[in-house]
Design a protein around this motif. Structure first.
Motif: not given
Length: 119
Positions: A26-32, A7-8
């Motif tokens: 570390e997780r794909a789609h790791g940001f809510s 996320l940038a």
């Protein structure tokens, strides 16, 4: 560690401060959606803080320059028996004629006066 998501945010604090804020997961789609909102808030706060820091530094430089110019005006007033307006005009003409920044002209005059006083 592998990177599954990034996320940038690019941010800008007027007039000249630019930066970037990057988060990794570390997780794909790791940001809510909440993570993205908090990160955007943090990036905006960082831009504001950097902008204030730069403004503070600029203000200190301007104050130092103003003080140096004031000292040089005083030296020119005493040295050439001019009023302060004519002394300031003298500094400006010297600056323009030599294509030298005004605060550098002032600094040279003050340094020279200090060196003579020490002799």
């Amino acid at each position: 560690m592998s990177i599954g998501a990034q996320l940038a945010f690019q941010f800008r604090a007027e007039p000249d401060v630019r930066g970037g804020f990057n988060l990794y997961s570390e997780r794909a789609h790791g940001f809510s959606a909440e993570d993205r909102q908090l990160a955007l808030l943090f990036a905006n706060l960082a831009a504001t803080a950097l902008g204030w820091s730069r403004q503070d530094r600029t203000m200190h430089q301007a104050l130092d320059s103003r003080t140096m110019i004031g000292q040089a005006v005083g030296i020119v007033v005493e040295r050439y028996q001019l009023d302060s307006e004519r002394a300031f005009a003298f500094l400006i003409r010297t600056s323009q004629a030599g294509n030298i920044k005004l605060h550098e002209v002032a600094s040279g005059i003050v340094s020279e006066a200090v060196a003579k006083a020490r002799q």
